[in-house]
Design a protein around this motif. Sequence first.
Motif, short mmCIF file in Angstrom:
data_model
loop_
_atom_site.label_atom_id
_atom_site.label_comp_id
_atom_site.label_asym_id
_atom_site.label_seq_id
_atom_site.Cartn_x
_atom_site.Cartn_y
_atom_site.Cartn_z
N LEU A 535 0.88 -1.16 0.00
CA LEU A 535 0.00 0.00 0.00
C LEU A 535 0.92 1.21 0.00
N ALA A 536 1.01 1.87 -1.16
CA ALA A 536 2.09 2.82 -1.39
C ALA A 536 1.79 4.23 -0.91
N ASP A 537 0.53 4.55 -0.66
CA ASP A 537 0.18 5.96 -0.44
C ASP A 537 0.32 6.38 1.02
N ASN A 538 0.16 7.67 1.23
CA ASN A 538 0.25 8.27 2.55
C ASN A 538 -0.96 7.86 3.39
N PRO A 539 -0.78 7.53 4.66
CA PRO A 539 -1.93 7.16 5.50
C PRO A 539 -3.05 8.19 5.47
N VAL A 540 -2.73 9.48 5.42
CA VAL A 540 -3.78 10.49 5.42
C VAL A 540 -4.68 10.36 4.20
N ASN A 541 -4.12 9.92 3.08
CA ASN A 541 -4.93 9.73 1.87
C ASN A 541 -5.85 8.52 2.00
N TYR A 542 -5.42 7.51 2.77
CA TYR A 542 -6.32 6.39 3.03
C TYR A 542 -7.44 6.81 4.00
N TYR A 543 -7.11 7.61 5.00
CA TYR A 543 -8.14 8.12 5.90
C TYR A 543 -9.16 8.97 5.13
N ASN A 544 -8.68 9.79 4.20
CA ASN A 544 -9.56 10.69 3.47
C ASN A 544 -10.35 10.00 2.36
N ASN A 545 -9.99 8.76 2.06
CA ASN A 545 -10.70 7.97 1.03
C ASN A 545 -11.06 6.61 1.62
N GLU A 546 -11.75 6.67 2.74
CA GLU A 546 -11.89 5.49 3.59
C GLU A 546 -12.58 4.32 2.90
N GLU A 547 -13.66 4.54 2.14
CA GLU A 547 -14.38 3.39 1.60
C GLU A 547 -13.56 2.69 0.50
N CYS A 548 -12.78 3.44 -0.26
CA CYS A 548 -11.89 2.81 -1.24
C CYS A 548 -10.74 2.09 -0.54
N ALA A 549 -10.19 2.75 0.49
CA ALA A 549 -9.10 2.13 1.25
C ALA A 549 -9.55 0.85 1.92
N ARG A 550 -10.77 0.85 2.46
CA ARG A 550 -11.28 -0.36 3.10
C ARG A 550 -11.32 -1.53 2.12
N TYR A 551 -11.71 -1.23 0.88
CA TYR A 551 -11.77 -2.30 -0.11
C TYR A 551 -10.39 -2.89 -0.37
N ILE A 552 -9.42 -2.04 -0.71
CA ILE A 552 -8.11 -2.60 -1.07
C ILE A 552 -7.44 -3.27 0.13
N MET A 553 -7.72 -2.79 1.33
CA MET A 553 -7.16 -3.44 2.51
C MET A 553 -7.78 -4.80 2.77
N SER A 554 -8.97 -5.03 2.23
CA SER A 554 -9.65 -6.31 2.44
C SER A 554 -9.25 -7.37 1.44
N VAL A 555 -8.54 -6.98 0.36
CA VAL A 555 -8.20 -7.93 -0.71
C VAL A 555 -7.07 -8.84 -0.24
N PRO A 556 -7.25 -10.16 -0.28
CA PRO A 556 -6.18 -11.08 0.12
C PRO A 556 -5.00 -11.04 -0.85
N VAL A 557 -3.91 -11.67 -0.46
CA VAL A 557 -2.76 -11.82 -1.37
C VAL A 557 -2.59 -13.27 -1.82
N GLU A 558 -3.34 -14.18 -1.25
CA GLU A 558 -3.35 -15.58 -1.69
C GLU A 558 -4.80 -15.99 -1.91
N TRP A 559 -5.00 -16.92 -2.86
CA TRP A 559 -6.35 -17.22 -3.33
C TRP A 559 -6.62 -18.71 -3.35
N ASP A 560 -7.90 -19.05 -3.20
CA ASP A 560 -8.34 -20.44 -3.34
C ASP A 560 -8.72 -20.77 -4.78
N GLU A 561 -9.11 -19.76 -5.54
CA GLU A 561 -9.56 -19.99 -6.91
C GLU A 561 -9.44 -18.68 -7.69
N SER A 562 -9.03 -18.79 -8.95
CA SER A 562 -8.90 -17.60 -9.80
C SER A 562 -9.44 -17.92 -11.19
#
Length: 657
Positions: A535-562
């Motif tokens: 997650l490359a951006d400044n924390p304040v930008n994640y706070y200011n864009n909370e619903e988008c930040a919540r999404y990308i923070m919820s995305v796993p890095v390993e998968w069961d199916e693709s």
Amino acid sequence: MKTIISKVILLALLCLLSVDCGMAKDYHVASPNKNLTLTIETDKRTIHVTSYYKEKPLFAINDLGISIKGYDDKDLRTVVASKQSTSKQTMLTGSYGRPVSLDSYSKLVLRLKDNLLLEFRVSDKAWAYRFIGRNDKEIEVEKESFCMQPLTDFIAHVQQTGGFVTSYEEKYLHEDAAEWMAKNKMATTPMLLSLSDGSNISVLMAETDVLDYPRMFYKCDKVDGKLCVTGVFPKATLRWNDYGDRGMKITQEADYIAMTNGNRTFPWRYFVIGSPKEIAGQNVAEQLAAPCALKDVSWVHPGKVMWEWWSGNIPYGPDVKFHAGCNTDTYKYYIDFAAKNGIEYILMDEGWAKQTTDPFVPNDNLNLQEVINYGKSKGVGVFLWLTWQCVEHHFDLFKRFRDMGVAGVKIDFMDHSDQWMVNFYERVVKAAADCHLMVDMHGSFTPSGLEYKYPNLLSYEGVLGLEQMGGCKPSNTIFLPFIRNAVGPMDFTPGAMTNMQPDCYASTRPNSASMGTRCFNMAQYVVFKSRLQMLADNPVNYYNNEECARYIMSVPVEWDESIVLDAEVGKYVVVARRKGNRWFVGGMRAGDDNPMSYTLNLGFLTKGRSYKMTLFSDGVNASRQAMDYVKEQQSVSNDSKITLTMVRNGGFVALIE
């Protein structure tokens, strides 16, 4: 004892091979579904391979062979016995500890003179070949012959470089063979060839299981009056000196490309042939990988990382009441942010150490041990950035870092891919594994199979990624799922919350920005594969864009199916990935000013169940103001079809649960 066992194995293998007596002979190998076929023509001087797709000849490899000092090239191309067999589809436990499907394939093994074997495998998705040596003494490999002659018109999508010194971050050029040849430049591996006949078929050329051997590069030349893509390799390095604090100046090269044990397997050269969906969705490199060298991988924990370099290491906002920088307070702040948002790690990039040449002395404003201990108390691990040169001169750092509680290291600026440097990668990940440290390779070549042998190697750069700022254009990024990321994990460093269209882009650290719409950037977390996702951006930008930040923070890095749902090379890609009972869907496109209407078919969902879908899509003005997006929720099921619009350099993401 090892020599005796090797001879017994070789004798057993020879007993299975039918004797061909060195006579000229043709061999035919077909994939289980008969779509991919090879014709291998042999005589006492050459081995010639022609590759067909649905009976159409695509390309030929002329004079396939390997040259070893002290051996006659003709002998090393003379077939004395052969054996054909088939292997059914099986499930195996991969290096990452998860099930991996091994595709059915047809196999041909040719025994050549002087204890050399040539193995071919042909599956429905790809075909591959490798040499296998059965010689108990050390050998000098002088060259490997690879001359690929296109038999139909292609457009080559290539990273061209002026020499062997490269970080594999050049932008892709899209040229026919004649244009490429006129530039007299080399290209990196992997490379994509798209047929020009409108068939939507491409060929991904790549390599894997590259161990104790240099990486292959390509050149376009005329051979016997015909345009050919030839393989070229850096010579083995005998002596080198430091060049600055992170470079290598080679002072003496060998006249061979590798000095190695003659009893070994050589790298796989493989060719994935099919539609863009098939190329973006395959896992051929993993299927061909060497076995995992680690008995226990339970300590390897992939995850997401807060990265401070891209935003200048200057968090700000009402909760920042200290002077930001490479200091104790700042890194504790990043740890607090990571802990609050379920992010597993922080990365301390360049600046944490007093000198880049010394990995043991932090700068005067940093108490490194205090930061590491604080992270442990919050459940957040710490990765430390190092130059490769610093690591080479301080190989004891792995034990020291283990004792301090460091989670992993990011190693940078290798920029070479000769045998010595390939072996450096393996020495590093083995030493790190011995100390239960994870590794991220930056300033690196592209994945070549080591990540399966040592799963603590979580990711590689080797890509024109977000840190290149204005150089990271959507027109280049859209090719990554079909070339760079198609061969292994990719540290693209996504996560920008300040987004601009290319024609109005202007940014510099610490006010960093990306190109493409907000949804184009969010989709990278679903489309791009990396076991260490930044997650490359400044924390304040994640706070200011909370619903988008919540999404990308919820995305796993390993998968069961693709599943790659839809794709067109250089145009767009749509991917669905499942973790547990949640599906994440991401779509990206690059192109002209015209919006693209896309219908998302949810037929991959379980029939008879109802789901809630949260969808982020491009806003009506996103083609000009790239940060414009729309969020909506709706109930969906297996038979739902969602119509949405992707603007230029746009995209969408969805969470379905």
